[in-house]
Design an enzyme around this catalytic site. Structure first.
Site, PDB file in Angstrom:
ATOM      1  N   HIS A  45      -4.170  17.159  -8.018  1.00 53.09           N
ATOM      2  CA  HIS A  45      -5.110  16.400  -6.924  1.00 53.09           C
ATOM      3  C   HIS A  45      -5.013  17.034  -5.586  1.00 53.09           C
ATOM      4  CE1 HIS A  45      -6.442  12.289  -5.573  1.00 53.09           C
ATOM      5  NE2 HIS A  45      -5.879  12.597  -4.294  1.00 53.09           N
ATOM      6  N   CYS A  47      -6.932  10.371   3.251  1.00 46.79           N
ATOM      7  CA  CYS A  47      -6.177   9.319   3.057  1.00 46.79           C
ATOM      8  C   CYS A  47      -5.725   8.718   4.248  1.00 46.79           C
ATOM      9  CB  CYS A  47      -4.520   9.737   2.480  1.00 46.79           C
ATOM     10  SG  CYS A  47      -3.262   8.642   2.404  1.00 46.79           S
ATOM     11  N   HIS A  56      -6.397  18.069  -2.008  1.00 45.40           N
ATOM     12  CA  HIS A  56      -7.274  17.884  -0.865  1.00 45.40           C
ATOM     13  C   HIS A  56      -7.775  19.252  -0.445  1.00 45.40           C
ATOM     14  CE1 HIS A  56      -7.359  13.259  -0.410  1.00 45.40           C
ATOM     15  NE2 HIS A  56      -6.470  13.419  -1.399  1.00 45.40           N
ATOM     16  N   ARG A  73     -13.189   6.052  -4.979  1.00 48.01           N
ATOM     17  CA  ARG A  73     -11.852   5.293  -4.474  1.00 48.01           C
ATOM     18  C   ARG A  73     -11.224   6.178  -3.414  1.00 48.01           C
ATOM     19  NH1 ARG A  73      -6.909   6.830  -3.186  1.00 48.01           N
ATOM     20  NH2 ARG A  73      -7.020   8.149  -5.144  1.00 48.01           N
TER      21      ARG A  73
HETATM   22  P1  HMG Z   1       2.521  -5.886   2.167  1.00 49.24           P
HETATM   23  O1  HMG Z   1       2.077  -6.490   3.070  1.00 49.24           O
HETATM   24  O2  HMG Z   1       3.990  -5.366   2.033  1.00 49.24           O
HETATM   25  O3  HMG Z   1       2.330  -6.921   0.780  1.00 49.24           O
HETATM   26  O4  HMG Z   1       1.512  -4.585   1.508  1.00 49.24           O
HETATM   27  P2  HMG Z   1       3.380  -8.012   0.402  1.00 49.24           P
HETATM   28  O5  HMG Z   1       3.696  -7.687  -0.894  1.00 49.24           O
HETATM   29  O6  HMG Z   1       4.274  -8.203   1.477  1.00 49.24           O
HETATM   30  O7  HMG Z   1       2.000  -9.210   0.554  1.00 49.24           O
HETATM   31  C1  HMG Z   1       1.704  -9.646   1.725  1.00 49.24           C
HETATM   32  C2  HMG Z   1       0.347 -10.700   1.480  1.00 49.24           C
HETATM   33  O8  HMG Z   1      -0.663  -9.374   0.869  1.00 49.24           O
HETATM   34  C3  HMG Z   1       0.631 -11.728   0.393  1.00 49.24           C
HETATM   35  O9  HMG Z   1      -0.302 -12.846   0.646  1.00 49.24           O
HETATM   36  C4  HMG Z   1       0.267 -11.026  -0.786  1.00 49.24           C
HETATM   37  O10 HMG Z   1      -0.534 -11.946  -1.798  1.00 49.24           O
HETATM   38  C5  HMG Z   1      -1.152 -10.250  -0.523  1.00 49.24           C
HETATM   39  P3  HMG Z   1       0.156 -14.189   1.405  1.00 49.24           P
HETATM   40  O11 HMG Z   1       1.348 -14.687   0.416  1.00 49.24           O
HETATM   41  O12 HMG Z   1       0.682 -13.469   2.895  1.00 49.24           O
HETATM   42  O13 HMG Z   1      -1.116 -14.732   1.539  1.00 49.24           O
HETATM   43  N1  HMG Z   1      -1.338  -9.084  -1.261  1.00 49.24           N
HETATM   44  C6  HMG Z   1      -2.433  -8.671  -1.744  1.00 49.24           C
HETATM   45  N2  HMG Z   1      -3.743  -9.152  -1.894  1.00 49.24           N
HETATM   46  C7  HMG Z   1      -4.684  -8.671  -2.503  1.00 49.24           C
HETATM   47  N3  HMG Z   1      -4.388  -7.371  -3.427  1.00 49.24           N
HETATM   48  C8  HMG Z   1      -3.282  -6.867  -3.309  1.00 49.24           C
HETATM   49  C9  HMG Z   1      -2.282  -7.647  -2.574  1.00 49.24           C
HETATM   50  N4  HMG Z   1      -0.810  -7.324  -2.340  1.00 49.24           N
HETATM   51  C10 HMG Z   1      -0.320  -8.072  -1.759  1.00 49.24           C
HETATM   52  N5  HMG Z   1      -2.621  -5.929  -4.190  1.00 49.24           N
HETATM   53  C11 HMG Z   1       0.607  -3.086  -0.191  1.00 49.24           C
HETATM   54  C12 HMG Z   1       1.834  -3.849   0.482  1.00 49.24           C
HETATM   55  C13 HMG Z   1       0.882  -2.126  -1.403  1.00 49.24           C
HETATM   56  C14 HMG Z   1      -0.254  -4.313  -0.740  1.00 49.24           C
HETATM   57  C15 HMG Z   1      -0.378  -2.485   1.096  1.00 49.24           C
HETATM   58  O14 HMG Z   1       0.749  -1.660   1.573  1.00 49.24           O
HETATM   59  C16 HMG Z   1      -1.467  -1.795   0.389  1.00 49.24           C
HETATM   60  O15 HMG Z   1      -2.281  -2.318  -0.026  1.00 49.24           O
HETATM   61  N6  HMG Z   1      -1.232  -0.423   0.728  1.00 49.24           N
HETATM   62  C17 HMG Z   1      -2.312   0.426   0.109  1.00 49.24           C
HETATM   63  C18 HMG Z   1      -2.537   1.638   0.833  1.00 49.24           C
HETATM   64  C19 HMG Z   1      -3.785   2.322   0.297  1.00 49.24           C
HETATM   65  O16 HMG Z   1      -4.478   1.782  -0.580  1.00 49.24           O
HETATM   66  N7  HMG Z   1      -3.519   3.766   0.656  1.00 49.24           N
HETATM   67  C20 HMG Z   1      -4.610   4.696  -0.025  1.00 49.24           C
HETATM   68  C21 HMG Z   1      -4.327   4.971  -1.336  1.00 49.24           C
HETATM   69  S1  HMG Z   1      -3.203   6.254  -1.597  1.00 49.24           S
HETATM   70  C22 HMG Z   1      -3.952   7.878  -1.729  1.00 49.24           C
HETATM   71  O17 HMG Z   1      -4.728   7.826  -1.084  1.00 49.24           O
HETATM   72  C23 HMG Z   1      -3.235   8.788  -2.139  1.00 49.24           C
HETATM   73  C24 HMG Z   1      -3.691   9.570  -3.584  1.00 49.24           C
HETATM   74  O18 HMG Z   1      -5.090   9.697  -3.453  1.00 49.24           O
HETATM   75  C25 HMG Z   1      -2.910  11.048  -4.036  1.00 49.24           C
HETATM   76  C26 HMG Z   1      -2.686  11.689  -2.661  1.00 49.24           C
HETATM   77  O19 HMG Z   1      -3.710  12.318  -2.276  1.00 49.24           O
HETATM   78  O20 HMG Z   1      -1.757  12.098  -2.473  1.00 49.24           O
HETATM   79  C27 HMG Z   1      -3.659   8.462  -4.614  1.00 49.24           C
HETATM   80 MG    MG Z   2      -5.827  11.476  -2.478  1.00 50.77          MG
END
Ligand code: HMG
Ligand code: MG
Length: 299
Positions: free
Chosen positions: A207, A240, A209, A15
């Site tokens: 966690h 990230c 990095h 992931r």
């Molecule tokens: P948004 O655009 O604000 O979503 O994104 P929304 O709720 O307004 O929905 C818009 C459209 O997206 C809708 O479709 C939803 O159905 C669809 P429409 O009605 O327009 O056809 N939708 C989805 N489709 C599939 N799967 C979903 C989903 N959600 C909405 N889950 C959202 C908000 C949170 C979804 C977006 O910002 C996002 O996906 N962000 C993820 C970013 C990410 O993955 N970042 C990396 C992970 S975090 C990390 O790495 C840190 C960590 O490792 C710890 C550390 O190191 O600190 C964990």
């Molecule tokens: Mg991370």
């Protein structure tokens, strides 16, 4: 030194590693890699994330990956879930554990999940409730605990507030993210000591990095304070995408090596783990940063 006999290492490479790799890895290769990881003795693998595929196209095949891997008994297969749409997909794919996530700093939270911190809580609360109803365990992540790429230092009280809000929702474990690898051992020591009354050691994972090469030193610091769950990404793959400058996680293989050299058990077979590292390195097509892999490549 007062050290535990055993620690738990949680592999987040499929992931956290793959989400930030430009090279597209085929679904088939992801499945093969996760199967190899399962055979290495790891007890926990974060296999993918059910975020929006437009935000993280690298993991758009999340359902297929989760449905196609071999599930080894005793291994927990987890995935990131940002909202109810993500939970729906995660339950369809039948992951064992759901990981919710948010940041301790406003700007990173907004850039990463498109919401303010206050707007995020009700969304995550629904996910935790839904996951629990489906009999899943829940992990929470707090990002930017030790520093934010946009705001710099993050107020410790703000970090604790976010952690407490997640525990109040009913999460089982919380992983403290040094998202951009800025933490140093003194800071980790001071933060963990200060937070000891709020953050139960058995419910906390670290966690780190390794952006600035401080992840192993930070791990050793937390270990001496009695923390015993650490996240890693094999080979040091990762980063990230919404945190400029964030490179890979602490390399799981370097972590396992250090821990074994210290006489602490992980249950992991480092040879098999490293083989899995060479498999994904070959698919990524460039050398991974872990020291273990560099040493073994010369053997
Ligand atoms: P948004 O655009 O604000 O979503 O994104 P929304 O709720 O307004 O929905 C818009 C459209 O997206 C809708 O479709 C939803 O159905 C669809 P429409 O009605 O327009 O056809 N939708 C989805 N489709 C599939 N799967 C979903 C989903 N959600 C909405 N889950 C959202 C908000 C949170 C979804 C977006 O910002 C996002 O996906 N962000 C993820 C970013 C990410 O993955 N970042 C990396 C992970 S975090 C990390 O790495 C840190 C960590 O490792 C710890 C550390 O190191 O600190 C964990
Ligand atoms: Mg991370």
């Amino acid at each position: 030194m007062d050290l535990p006999d055993q620690i738990t290492i949680k592999e987040v490479g499929p992931r956290d590693g793959l989400q930030n790799e430009k090279k597209e890895i085929s679904t088939e290769d992801k499945i093969e890699w996760i199967n190899q990881l399962s055979e290495s003795g790891l007890s926990y693998i974060e296999i993918t994330s059910f975020v929006h595929p437009k935000w993280i196209p690298q993991l758009k095949d999340a359902v297929e990956v989760a449905k196609s891997i071999n599930r080894k008994e005793g291994v927990t297969y987890a995935a990131l879930v940002p909202n109810m749409k993500g939970l729906e997909r995660a339950l369809e794919a039948d992951v064992d554990e759901v990981s919710i996530f948010m940041s301790a700093s406003e700007t990173h939270n907004k850039k990463n999940i498109n919401k303010s911190i206050e707007e995020t809580y009700p969304v995550l609360k629904e996910v935790v409730t839904g996951a629990k109803e489906a009999k899943k365990t829940v992990r929470g992540y707090v990002s930017t605990v030790f520093g934010c790429p946009y705001e710099g230092p993050v107020d410790e009280n703000q970090v604790v507030d976010v952690c407490e809000r997640l525990f109040d929702m009913g999460i089982d474990e919380l992983s403290l993210g040094d998202t951009i690898g800025v933490a140093n051992p003194r800071q980790v020591h001071e933060f963990l000591c200060k937070m000891e009354h709020v953050l139960l050691k058995d419910q906390i994972a670290l966690h780190f990095h390794d952006t600035r090469g401080m992840a192993l030193a930070n791990t050793a610091t937390a270990l001496q304070l009695g923390y015993h769950t650490f996240d890693g990404s094999l080979g040091g793959l990762g980063g990230c995408p919404y945190a400029k400058g964030a490179t890979g996680n602490l390399a799981t293989d370097d972590l396992v090596h250090m821990i074994h050299e210290m006489g602490i058990d992980t249950g992991i077979d480092l040879d098999r783990l490293t083989e899995a590292g060479f498999f994904i390195q070959d698919k990524i097509g460039k050398p991974l940063p872990s020291k273990q892999m560099q040493v073994r490549a010369k053997e």
